[in-house]
Scaffold this active site. Structure first.
Site, PDB file in Angstrom:
ATOM      1  N   LYS A   9       0.812  -1.217   0.000  1.00 41.80           N
ATOM      2  CA  LYS A   9       0.000   0.000   0.000  1.00 41.80           C
ATOM      3  C   LYS A   9       0.853   1.278   0.000  1.00 41.80           C
ATOM      4  O   LYS A   9       2.070   1.230   0.277  1.00 41.80           O
ATOM      5  CB  LYS A   9      -0.935  -0.030   1.220  1.00 41.80           C
ATOM      6  CG  LYS A   9      -1.978  -1.168   1.178  1.00 41.80           C
ATOM      7  CD  LYS A   9      -2.952  -1.063   2.354  1.00 41.80           C
ATOM      8  CE  LYS A   9      -3.991  -2.171   2.314  1.00 41.80           C
ATOM      9  NZ  LYS A   9      -4.998  -2.012   3.423  1.00 41.80           N
ATOM     10  N   ASN A 112      -2.022   0.467   6.732  1.00 37.68           N
ATOM     11  CA  ASN A 112      -1.493  -0.778   7.297  1.00 37.68           C
ATOM     12  C   ASN A 112      -0.650  -1.599   6.318  1.00 37.68           C
ATOM     13  O   ASN A 112      -0.546  -2.817   6.452  1.00 37.68           O
ATOM     14  CB  ASN A 112      -2.619  -1.594   7.931  1.00 37.68           C
ATOM     15  CG  ASN A 112      -3.660  -2.019   6.924  1.00 37.68           C
ATOM     16  OD1 ASN A 112      -3.561  -1.700   5.752  1.00 37.68           O
ATOM     17  ND2 ASN A 112      -4.667  -2.745   7.389  1.00 37.68           N
ATOM     18  N   HIS A 115      -2.274  -5.442   1.680  1.00 42.71           N
ATOM     19  CA  HIS A 115      -3.566  -6.108   1.526  1.00 42.71           C
ATOM     20  C   HIS A 115      -3.307  -7.541   1.106  1.00 42.71           C
ATOM     21  O   HIS A 115      -2.389  -7.802   0.334  1.00 42.71           O
ATOM     22  CB  HIS A 115      -4.419  -5.436   0.435  1.00 42.71           C
ATOM     23  CG  HIS A 115      -5.521  -6.324  -0.076  1.00 42.71           C
ATOM     24  ND1 HIS A 115      -6.716  -6.460   0.585  1.00 42.71           N
ATOM     25  CD2 HIS A 115      -5.583  -7.168  -1.139  1.00 42.71           C
ATOM     26  CE1 HIS A 115      -7.472  -7.339  -0.071  1.00 42.71           C
ATOM     27  NE2 HIS A 115      -6.800  -7.784  -1.123  1.00 42.71           N
TER      28      HIS A 115
HETATM   29  P1  ATP Z   1      -7.167  -5.964   3.549  1.00 45.00           P
HETATM   30  O1  ATP Z   1      -8.543  -6.242   3.007  1.00 45.00           O
HETATM   31  O2  ATP Z   1      -6.618  -4.608   3.083  1.00 45.00           O
HETATM   32  O3  ATP Z   1      -6.211  -7.075   3.332  1.00 45.00           O
HETATM   33  P2  ATP Z   1      -8.105  -6.684   6.159  1.00 45.00           P
HETATM   34  O4  ATP Z   1      -8.776  -7.812   5.462  1.00 45.00           O
HETATM   35  O5  ATP Z   1      -7.197  -6.987   7.303  1.00 45.00           O
HETATM   36  O6  ATP Z   1      -7.257  -5.820   5.139  1.00 45.00           O
HETATM   37  P3  ATP Z   1     -10.647  -5.307   6.098  1.00 45.00           P
HETATM   38  O7  ATP Z   1     -11.606  -5.396   7.218  1.00 45.00           O
HETATM   39  O8  ATP Z   1     -10.908  -6.066   4.826  1.00 45.00           O
HETATM   40  O9  ATP Z   1      -9.176  -5.640   6.663  1.00 45.00           O
HETATM   41  O10 ATP Z   1     -10.500  -3.748   5.762  1.00 45.00           O
HETATM   42  C1  ATP Z   1      -9.928  -3.348   4.517  1.00 45.00           C
HETATM   43  C2  ATP Z   1      -8.995  -2.198   4.756  1.00 45.00           C
HETATM   44  O11 ATP Z   1      -9.738  -1.075   5.188  1.00 45.00           O
HETATM   45  C3  ATP Z   1      -7.961  -2.407   5.877  1.00 45.00           C
HETATM   46  O12 ATP Z   1      -6.801  -3.092   5.449  1.00 45.00           O
HETATM   47  C4  ATP Z   1      -7.632  -0.982   6.258  1.00 45.00           C
HETATM   48  O13 ATP Z   1      -6.699  -0.406   5.348  1.00 45.00           O
HETATM   49  C5  ATP Z   1      -8.979  -0.297   6.106  1.00 45.00           C
HETATM   50  N1  ATP Z   1      -9.665  -0.247   7.396  1.00 45.00           N
HETATM   51  C6  ATP Z   1     -10.278  -1.264   8.038  1.00 45.00           C
HETATM   52  N2  ATP Z   1     -10.798  -0.858   9.214  1.00 45.00           N
HETATM   53  C7  ATP Z   1     -10.512   0.464   9.309  1.00 45.00           C
HETATM   54  C8  ATP Z   1     -10.770   1.462  10.279  1.00 45.00           C
HETATM   55  N3  ATP Z   1     -11.453   1.207  11.389  1.00 45.00           N
HETATM   56  N4  ATP Z   1     -10.316   2.723  10.039  1.00 45.00           N
HETATM   57  C9  ATP Z   1      -9.644   3.018   8.908  1.00 45.00           C
HETATM   58  N5  ATP Z   1      -9.359   2.100   7.942  1.00 45.00           N
HETATM   59  C10 ATP Z   1      -9.784   0.859   8.147  1.00 45.00           C
HETATM   60 MG    MG Z   2     -10.015  -7.577   3.690  1.00 47.43          MG
END
Ligand code: ATP
Ligand code: MG
Length: 137
Positions: A9, A112, A115
């Site tokens: 990212k 973070n 992905h």
């Molecule tokens: P990814 O899908 O990016 O691999 P993940 O599966 O761990 O990550 P998801 O719940 O799918 O997490 O959320 C997608 C993305 O949205 C997260 O990686 C993060 O960048 C963002 N995100 C999730 N929760 C929050 C939050 N509370 N505040 C801000 N951004 C968030």
């Molecule tokens: Mg996800």
């Protein structure tokens, strides 16, 4: 053997961490079989994260993903989907296990660093969204 889709990212590409993250991917036994640097528009990021459309952070997430170039990748290995999620660590770096990419590099829940696909169906969709068949060997 399984394939998963990964994004390094903007927070990580900005800090020149692509190689450090790739080292962790390879050390975990995953093979990088396709990789390229792209700069998404907010609309392209929005389509990619469409499942999160109703979440309060959706707008911020799309702006962030379009804020700088990213590296999109296809990773291959035994149980690649679950293995890569293990290597990534929890969404919130404060909750991530020691040694994971997010523990070591992520700045926050939003910024973070990586992905990874969460299931075989999403992995196939996400790979097809970013890579043409001719790029996948
Ligand atoms: P990814 O899908 O990016 O691999 P993940 O599966 O761990 O990550 P998801 O719940 O799918 O997490 O959320 C997608 C993305 O949205 C997260 O990686 C993060 O960048 C963002 N995100 C999730 N929760 C929050 C939050 N509370 N505040 C801000 N951004 C968030
Ligand atoms: Mg996800």
């Amino acid at each position: 053997i399984q394939r998963t889709f990964s994004i390094i990212k903007p927070d990580a590409t900005r800090r020149n961490l692509t190689g450090a993250i790739n080292a962790k991917i390879e050390a975990a036994g995953l093979r990088i079989v396709a990789q390229k640097r792209i700069h998404m528009t907010p609309a392209q990021a929005g389509q990619f994260y469409a499942v999160h459309k109703e979440r309060p952070f959706y707008g911020e997430l799309c702006e962030f993903m379009a804020s700088a170039p990213v590296v999109v990748q296809v990773l291959e290995g035994e149980n690649a989907i679950a293995k890569y999620r293990e290597v990534m660590g929890a969404t919130d770096p404060a909750a991530a296990d020691a040694g994971t990419i997010r523990k070591e590099f992520a700045l926050s829940k939003g910024e973070n660093s990586v992905h990874g696909s969460d299931a075989p169906e999403t992995a196939a969709e996400e790979i097809a969204y970013f890579f043409a068949g001719i790029e996948l060997v």
